[in-house]
Enzyme design. Structure first.
Site, PDB file in Angstrom:
ATOM      1  N   HIS A  18       2.107  -1.282  13.411  1.00 56.22           N
ATOM      2  CA  HIS A  18       2.837  -0.084  13.447  1.00 56.22           C
ATOM      3  C   HIS A  18       3.695   0.243  14.849  1.00 56.22           C
ATOM      4  O   HIS A  18       4.694   0.874  14.776  1.00 56.22           O
ATOM      5  CB  HIS A  18       1.901   1.193  12.915  1.00 56.22           C
ATOM      6  CG  HIS A  18       1.130   1.050  11.733  1.00 56.22           C
ATOM      7  ND1 HIS A  18      -0.090   1.526  11.313  1.00 56.22           N
ATOM      8  CD2 HIS A  18       1.754   0.618  10.590  1.00 56.22           C
ATOM      9  CE1 HIS A  18      -0.304   1.239  10.121  1.00 56.22           C
ATOM     10  NE2 HIS A  18       0.728   0.595   9.560  1.00 56.22           N
ATOM     11  N   HIS A  41       3.674  -3.358  -0.170  1.00 59.36           N
ATOM     12  CA  HIS A  41       2.264  -3.089  -0.234  1.00 59.36           C
ATOM     13  C   HIS A  41       1.775  -1.857   0.625  1.00 59.36           C
ATOM     14  O   HIS A  41       1.500  -1.821   1.549  1.00 59.36           O
ATOM     15  CB  HIS A  41       1.292  -4.275   0.488  1.00 59.36           C
ATOM     16  CG  HIS A  41       1.587  -5.535  -0.355  1.00 59.36           C
ATOM     17  ND1 HIS A  41       2.909  -6.529  -0.244  1.00 59.36           N
ATOM     18  CD2 HIS A  41       0.797  -6.240  -1.186  1.00 59.36           C
ATOM     19  CE1 HIS A  41       2.670  -7.547  -0.917  1.00 59.36           C
ATOM     20  NE2 HIS A  41       1.211  -7.487  -1.345  1.00 59.36           N
ATOM     21  N   SER A 104       2.416   2.904   7.004  1.00 60.95           N
ATOM     22  CA  SER A 104       3.410   2.563   7.026  1.00 60.95           C
ATOM     23  C   SER A 104       4.614   3.247   6.305  1.00 60.95           C
ATOM     24  O   SER A 104       5.473   3.772   6.840  1.00 60.95           O
ATOM     25  CB  SER A 104       3.629   0.811   6.459  1.00 60.95           C
ATOM     26  OG  SER A 104       3.139   0.630   5.392  1.00 60.95           O
ATOM     27  N   GLU A 122       2.890   0.182  -4.699  1.00 59.78           N
ATOM     28  CA  GLU A 122       1.446  -0.028  -4.462  1.00 59.78           C
ATOM     29  C   GLU A 122       0.898  -0.172  -5.932  1.00 59.78           C
ATOM     30  O   GLU A 122       1.028   0.549  -6.794  1.00 59.78           O
ATOM     31  CB  GLU A 122       0.909   1.253  -3.840  1.00 59.78           C
ATOM     32  CG  GLU A 122      -0.639   1.531  -3.820  1.00 59.78           C
ATOM     33  CD  GLU A 122      -1.382   0.236  -3.192  1.00 59.78           C
ATOM     34  OE1 GLU A 122      -1.118  -0.061  -2.057  1.00 59.78           O
ATOM     35  OE2 GLU A 122      -2.268  -0.379  -4.003  1.00 59.78           O
ATOM     36  N   ASP A 168       3.145  -6.491   3.489  1.00 63.25           N
ATOM     37  CA  ASP A 168       1.689  -6.438   4.217  1.00 63.25           C
ATOM     38  C   ASP A 168       0.799  -6.613   3.106  1.00 63.25           C
ATOM     39  O   ASP A 168      -0.124  -5.578   3.020  1.00 63.25           O
ATOM     40  CB  ASP A 168       1.758  -4.896   4.812  1.00 63.25           C
ATOM     41  CG  ASP A 168       0.696  -4.540   5.853  1.00 63.25           C
ATOM     42  OD1 ASP A 168       0.040  -5.524   6.056  1.00 63.25           O
ATOM     43  OD2 ASP A 168       0.357  -3.345   5.831  1.00 63.25           O
TER      44      ASP A 168
HETATM   45  C1  SAM Z   1      -2.758  -3.930   4.095  1.00 64.37           C
HETATM   46  S1  SAM Z   1      -2.786  -2.671   2.724  1.00 64.37           S
HETATM   47  C2  SAM Z   1      -1.215  -1.795   2.987  1.00 64.37           C
HETATM   48  C3  SAM Z   1      -1.262  -1.033   4.330  1.00 64.37           C
HETATM   49  C4  SAM Z   1      -0.068  -0.328   4.642  1.00 64.37           C
HETATM   50  N1  SAM Z   1       1.199  -1.271   4.518  1.00 64.37           N
HETATM   51  C5  SAM Z   1       0.100   0.359   5.805  1.00 64.37           C
HETATM   52  O1  SAM Z   1       0.528  -0.416   6.938  1.00 64.37           O
HETATM   53  O2  SAM Z   1      -0.286   1.636   5.917  1.00 64.37           O
HETATM   54  C6  SAM Z   1      -2.258  -3.633   1.412  1.00 64.37           C
HETATM   55  C7  SAM Z   1      -2.312  -2.769   0.038  1.00 64.37           C
HETATM   56  O3  SAM Z   1      -1.786  -3.605  -0.838  1.00 64.37           O
HETATM   57  C8  SAM Z   1      -2.133  -3.269  -2.240  1.00 64.37           C
HETATM   58  N2  SAM Z   1      -1.878  -4.410  -3.143  1.00 64.37           N
HETATM   59  C9  SAM Z   1      -2.821  -5.436  -3.106  1.00 64.37           C
HETATM   60  N3  SAM Z   1      -2.097  -6.495  -4.222  1.00 64.37           N
HETATM   61  C10 SAM Z   1      -0.923  -5.763  -4.358  1.00 64.37           C
HETATM   62  C11 SAM Z   1      -0.140  -6.308  -5.337  1.00 64.37           C
HETATM   63  N4  SAM Z   1       0.035  -7.796  -6.182  1.00 64.37           N
HETATM   64  N5  SAM Z   1       1.213  -5.625  -5.398  1.00 64.37           N
HETATM   65  C12 SAM Z   1       1.236  -4.393  -4.810  1.00 64.37           C
HETATM   66  N6  SAM Z   1       0.146  -4.011  -4.222  1.00 64.37           N
HETATM   67  C13 SAM Z   1      -0.921  -4.611  -3.691  1.00 64.37           C
HETATM   68  C14 SAM Z   1      -3.600  -2.960  -1.789  1.00 64.37           C
HETATM   69  O4  SAM Z   1      -3.957  -2.122  -2.847  1.00 64.37           O
HETATM   70  C15 SAM Z   1      -3.445  -2.271  -0.527  1.00 64.37           C
HETATM   71  O5  SAM Z   1      -3.163  -0.797  -0.618  1.00 64.37           O
END
Ligand code: SAM
Length: 286
Positions: A18, A41, A104, A122, A168
């Site tokens: 971040h 993500h 994010s 998401e 991410d």
């Molecule tokens: C590390 S977290 C994201 C954190 C966010 N980017 C932040 O910085 O606040 C990863 C996210 O990706 C989602 N996720 C996992 N596999 C995914 C996919 N194939 N497509 C979309 N989202 C996915 C998960 O549910 C999770 O919420």
């Protein structure tokens, strides 16, 4: 999909991600031309640190908690501090008053001007619903419940062409490094002028290094590697650090990140082997 970011929110990986993201957003806002952001993500956008899952994980204490415990944090990380303060008006130097942590999507939303656009992706049904509650109702923002890999193909290149994609992943799958590497190269080929920021965990430093060097050979544009190890990366079952691979980063970002990164190392890298890396994986042409 077992991963829920609420258990990990505010950890050292989030802090690094971040802090860097805010520098990228500031550089985009420095020019009047509109930009497009993509968060492939997204998570839920906004986190209550008092939530059960977050308290149970407790990782934020050694992340954002350790940063804010220093009364100098505001001076050392002004962009990050301002964002936290905006979300937590009662926040005081030393960290008292911290209750919510910005994901994010929230940070990106704050950066948008009238003509700028943001796409949030998401896949998790519950998290997607919470994301809509936290960030929805904004005509500049589209929220998608679809697979990130498919969205990177379907949503890039964006209009306007100027912009940034944050990738991410949760790195739940054994082959996720390889898969994300292929997706990154494909996204760059589809959107050569786009900035792309890929976050990655560092458990075993050697395999991350080999992966990054193979990507460079496969055709990346100028790409900066920014890493923070909180301990030597020798225990492959632990999150020893993390990094961001920044494709087409803004001019002088490498210089601008030097001081924030050194500060994060001082606050978060308390164990032997703690280190930072700020280097070009692929150098820009002179
Ligand atoms: C590390 S977290 C994201 C954190 C966010 N980017 C932040 O910085 O606040 C990863 C996210 O990706 C989602 N996720 C996992 N596999 C995914 C996919 N194939 N497509 C979309 N989202 C996915 C998960 O549910 C999770 O919420």
């Amino acid at each position: 999909m077992n991963y829920r970011h609420a258990y990990h929110v505010g950890n050292h990986g989030d802090v690094l991600k971040h802090v860097v993201l805010l520098h990228l957003l500031e550089a985009l806002r420095a020019k009047p031309a509109p930009f497009h952001l993509l968060d492939s993500h997204a998570g839920i956008g906004l986190y209550d640190l008092a939530a059960d899952a977050t308290q149970r994980g407790g990782e934020y204490r050694l992340g954002i908690g350790a940063v804010l415990a220093d009364p100098q944090a505001a001076a050392a990380l002004p962009l990050y501090w301002d964002a936290l303060k905006q979300l937590n008006p009662a926040l005081e130097p030393g960290g008292a008053g911290l209750r919510h942590y910005p994901g994010s999507p929230w940070l990106m939303q704050q950066a948008l001007r009238e003509a700028d656009r943001l796409a949030l992706v998401e896949l998790h049904p519950e998290d997607n619903e919470t994301l809509r509650i936290n960030i929805g109702g904004d005509a500049r923002i589209g929220i998608h419940r679809r697979d990130a890999y498919e969205a990177l193909r379907g949503l890039l290149p964006p209009t306007p062409r100027r912009g940034l994609a944050l990738i991410d992943p949760a790195y739940e799958q054994r082959d996720e490094f390889e898969r994300i590497g292929r997706a990154l190269l494909a996204a760059h080929r589809r959107w050569p002028v786009g900035q792309i920021a890929l976050w990655y965990p560092i458990k075993d430093a050697g395999s991350v290094d080999a992966w990054a060097k193979a990507l460079a050979r496969d055709g990346l544009p100028p790409s900066l590697r920014v890493e923070l190890l909180i301990r030597a990366a020798t225990a492959p079952d632990r999150l020893n650090g993390s990094g961001l691979l920044l494709l087409n980063p803004p001019w002088r970002l490498d210089q601008q990140l030097k001081a924030p990164l050194a500060y994060l190392l001082a606050r978060l890298g308390r164990e032997p082997g703690a280190a930072t890396r700020l280097e070009w994986l692929v150098k820009p042409k002179d």
